[in-house]
Design a protein around this motif. Structure first.
Motif, PDB file in Angstrom:
ATOM      1  N   TYR A 149     -79.343  29.482  14.665  1.00  0.00           N
ATOM      2  CA  TYR A 149     -79.910  28.561  13.682  1.00  0.00           C
ATOM      3  C   TYR A 149     -79.999  27.164  14.279  1.00  0.00           C
ATOM      4  N   LEU A 150     -81.203  26.580  14.241  1.00  0.00           N
ATOM      5  CA  LEU A 150     -81.427  25.193  14.663  1.00  0.00           C
ATOM      6  C   LEU A 150     -81.918  24.424  13.447  1.00  0.00           C
ATOM      7  N   ASN A 151     -81.161  23.428  13.032  1.00  0.00           N
ATOM      8  CA  ASN A 151     -81.530  22.643  11.871  1.00  0.00           C
ATOM      9  C   ASN A 151     -82.665  21.683  12.226  1.00  0.00           C
ATOM     10  N   ALA A 152     -83.179  20.980  11.244  1.00  0.00           N
ATOM     11  CA  ALA A 152     -84.337  20.102  11.404  1.00  0.00           C
ATOM     12  C   ALA A 152     -84.089  19.012  12.443  1.00  0.00           C
ATOM     13  N   GLY A 153     -85.118  18.734  13.219  1.00  0.00           N
ATOM     14  CA  GLY A 153     -85.084  17.623  14.161  1.00  0.00           C
ATOM     15  C   GLY A 153     -84.503  17.933  15.518  1.00  0.00           C
ATOM     16  N   CYS A 154     -84.207  19.191  15.815  1.00  0.00           N
ATOM     17  CA  CYS A 154     -83.638  19.521  17.130  1.00  0.00           C
ATOM     18  C   CYS A 154     -84.684  19.367  18.229  1.00  0.00           C
ATOM     19  N   THR A 155     -84.216  18.907  19.384  1.00  0.00           N
ATOM     20  CA  THR A 155     -85.055  18.715  20.564  1.00  0.00           C
ATOM     21  C   THR A 155     -84.400  19.405  21.743  1.00  0.00           C
ATOM     22  N   ILE A 156     -85.155  20.248  22.440  1.00  0.00           N
ATOM     23  CA  ILE A 156     -84.662  20.906  23.648  1.00  0.00           C
ATOM     24  C   ILE A 156     -85.640  20.584  24.777  1.00  0.00           C
ATOM     25  N   LEU A 157     -85.192  19.771  25.724  1.00  0.00           N
ATOM     26  CA  LEU A 157     -86.012  19.445  26.893  1.00  0.00           C
ATOM     27  C   LEU A 157     -85.639  20.424  27.996  1.00  0.00           C
ATOM     28  N   ASP A 158     -86.298  21.565  27.960  1.00  0.00           N
ATOM     29  CA  ASP A 158     -85.952  22.737  28.765  1.00  0.00           C
ATOM     30  C   ASP A 158     -86.666  22.775  30.106  1.00  0.00           C
ATOM     31  N   THR A 159     -86.342  21.838  30.960  1.00  0.00           N
ATOM     32  CA  THR A 159     -86.875  21.857  32.321  1.00  0.00           C
ATOM     33  C   THR A 159     -86.119  22.859  33.187  1.00  0.00           C
ATOM     34  N   ALA A 160     -85.019  23.372  32.673  1.00  0.00           N
ATOM     35  CA  ALA A 160     -84.230  24.444  33.293  1.00  0.00           C
ATOM     36  C   ALA A 160     -83.901  25.431  32.171  1.00  0.00           C
ATOM     37  N   PRO A 161     -83.337  26.590  32.506  1.00  0.00           N
ATOM     38  CA  PRO A 161     -83.002  27.541  31.448  1.00  0.00           C
ATOM     39  C   PRO A 161     -82.015  26.969  30.426  1.00  0.00           C
ATOM     40  N   VAL A 162     -82.320  27.192  29.158  1.00  0.00           N
ATOM     41  CA  VAL A 162     -81.420  26.867  28.050  1.00  0.00           C
ATOM     42  C   VAL A 162     -81.149  28.181  27.341  1.00  0.00           C
ATOM     43  N   THR A 163     -79.893  28.590  27.353  1.00  0.00           N
ATOM     44  CA  THR A 163     -79.489  29.853  26.748  1.00  0.00           C
ATOM     45  C   THR A 163     -78.561  29.545  25.579  1.00  0.00           C
ATOM     46  N   ILE A 164     -78.896  30.080  24.413  1.00  0.00           N
ATOM     47  CA  ILE A 164     -78.108  29.860  23.203  1.00  0.00           C
ATOM     48  C   ILE A 164     -77.673  31.226  22.688  1.00  0.00           C
ATOM     49  N   GLY A 165     -76.364  31.439  22.620  1.00  0.00           N
ATOM     50  CA  GLY A 165     -75.805  32.747  22.290  1.00  0.00           C
ATOM     51  C   GLY A 165     -75.853  33.113  20.820  1.00  0.00           C
ATOM     52  N   ASP A 166     -75.546  34.369  20.537  1.00  0.00           N
ATOM     53  CA  ASP A 166     -75.554  34.928  19.188  1.00  0.00           C
ATOM     54  C   ASP A 166     -74.732  34.084  18.222  1.00  0.00           C
ATOM     55  N   GLY A 167     -75.281  33.882  17.024  1.00  0.00           N
ATOM     56  CA  GLY A 167     -74.550  33.234  15.952  1.00  0.00           C
ATOM     57  C   GLY A 167     -74.307  31.750  16.124  1.00  0.00           C
ATOM     58  N   THR A 168     -74.934  31.135  17.108  1.00  0.00           N
ATOM     59  CA  THR A 168     -74.722  29.697  17.347  1.00  0.00           C
ATOM     60  C   THR A 168     -75.576  28.882  16.383  1.00  0.00           C
ATOM     61  N   MET A 169     -74.988  27.773  15.915  1.00  0.00           N
ATOM     62  CA  MET A 169     -75.649  26.911  14.939  1.00  0.00           C
ATOM     63  C   MET A 169     -75.705  25.483  15.468  1.00  0.00           C
ATOM     64  N   LEU A 170     -76.891  24.888  15.396  1.00  0.00           N
ATOM     65  CA  LEU A 170     -77.084  23.489  15.772  1.00  0.00           C
ATOM     66  C   LEU A 170     -77.415  22.697  14.522  1.00  0.00           C
ATOM     67  N   GLY A 171     -76.695  21.600  14.310  1.00  0.00           N
ATOM     68  CA  GLY A 171     -76.950  20.727  13.175  1.00  0.00           C
ATOM     69  C   GLY A 171     -78.245  19.961  13.370  1.00  0.00           C
ATOM     70  N   PRO A 172     -78.605  19.144  12.384  1.00  0.00           N
ATOM     71  CA  PRO A 172     -79.849  18.387  12.494  1.00  0.00           C
ATOM     72  C   PRO A 172     -79.810  17.391  13.650  1.00  0.00           C
ATOM     73  N   ASN A 173     -80.958  17.221  14.274  1.00  0.00           N
ATOM     74  CA  ASN A 173     -81.168  16.219  15.321  1.00  0.00           C
ATOM     75  C   ASN A 173     -80.312  16.415  16.569  1.00  0.00           C
ATOM     76  N   VAL A 174     -79.888  17.633  16.840  1.00  0.00           N
ATOM     77  CA  VAL A 174     -79.192  17.915  18.094  1.00  0.00           C
ATOM     78  C   VAL A 174     -80.210  17.844  19.221  1.00  0.00           C
ATOM     79  N   GLN A 175     -79.781  17.287  20.353  1.00  0.00           N
ATOM     80  CA  GLN A 175     -80.653  17.138  21.515  1.00  0.00           C
ATOM     81  C   GLN A 175     -80.010  17.814  22.727  1.00  0.00           C
ATOM     82  N   ILE A 176     -80.788  18.631  23.419  1.00  0.00           N
ATOM     83  CA  ILE A 176     -80.331  19.299  24.638  1.00  0.00           C
ATOM     84  C   ILE A 176     -81.264  18.858  25.759  1.00  0.00           C
ATOM     85  N   TYR A 177     -80.683  18.251  26.783  1.00  0.00           N
ATOM     86  CA  TYR A 177     -81.466  17.742  27.909  1.00  0.00           C
ATOM     87  C   TYR A 177     -81.087  18.483  29.192  1.00  0.00           C
TER      88      TYR A 177
END
Length: 188
Positions: free
Chosen positions: A83-111
């Motif tokens: 689950y990714l809440n509203a406003g999430c940003t993933i700048l995936d210039t490399a692999p981004v792996t998110i496992g089972d059942g993981t939850m991201l709150g609003p406006n989480v950023q992954i660089y």
């Protein structure tokens, strides 16, 4: 044989992000993201078809709230029930792996990208990308920022607003800027 900028990016080498092939891939992602973000709400939809087609892979029952943004999409892999809440940003210039059942709150950023420290090379668009991995059943609080090369272990909790500069062990809770372990902290 000379490598393309995309091949350099995928190999974890310095590459020029201003390359035409990479620009075309980012455009493709912007189109899919726009379609996702402007689609009418549909309770039957779990992961919108444009994002499902764009991502490297995804499990069942994933939900990404709009608005969402990603750089390429093709480097994102989701487990089941992510689950990714509203406003999430993933700048995936490399692999981004998110496992089972993981939850991201609003406006989480992954660089994943790190720009060159030499300003002349930075001005030429040179950057290097490091993968980011979030294990299973991870909870990332709203507004947290995950920096390049970080791995967050299974069951870990990242407090809201944290800036995660280093990897987090399985089951560990971190908070703050920079994020540090918080023993006994409930995350509230």
């Amino acid at each position: 044989m000379t490598k393309t900028e995309r091949q350099k990016m995928q190999a974890g080498e310095w590459y020029c992000c201003l390359d035409s092939e990479l620009s075309a891939l980012r455009h493709q992602a912007r189109v899919a993201v726009h379609q996702h973000n402007t689609a009418p709400p549909d309770p039957a939809e779990i992961l919108s078809p444009p994002l499902a087609a764009l991502f490297a892979g995804h499990g069942e029952n994933c939900l990404i709230e709009a608005p969402f943004h990603c750089a390429y999409g093709l480097n994102i892999s989701l487990g089941s029930s992510v689950y990714l809440n509203a406003g999430c940003t993933i700048l995936d210039t490399a692999p981004v792996t998110i496992g089972d059942g993981t939850m991201l709150g609003p406006n989480v950023q992954i660089y994943c990208a790190q720009h060159h420290k030499d300003r002349a090379l930075r001005a030429q668009g040179l950057e290097i990308a490091y993968p980011v991995t979030l294990g299973s059943d991870v909870w990332i609080g709203g507004g947290a920022i995950i920096l390049p090369g970080v791995t967050i272990g299974d069951g870990a909790i990242v407090g809201a607003g944290a800036v995660v500069t280093r990897s987090v062990a399985a089951g560990q809770t971190v908070a703050g800027n920079p994020a540090r372990p918080r023993n006994g902290w409930s995350g509230q």
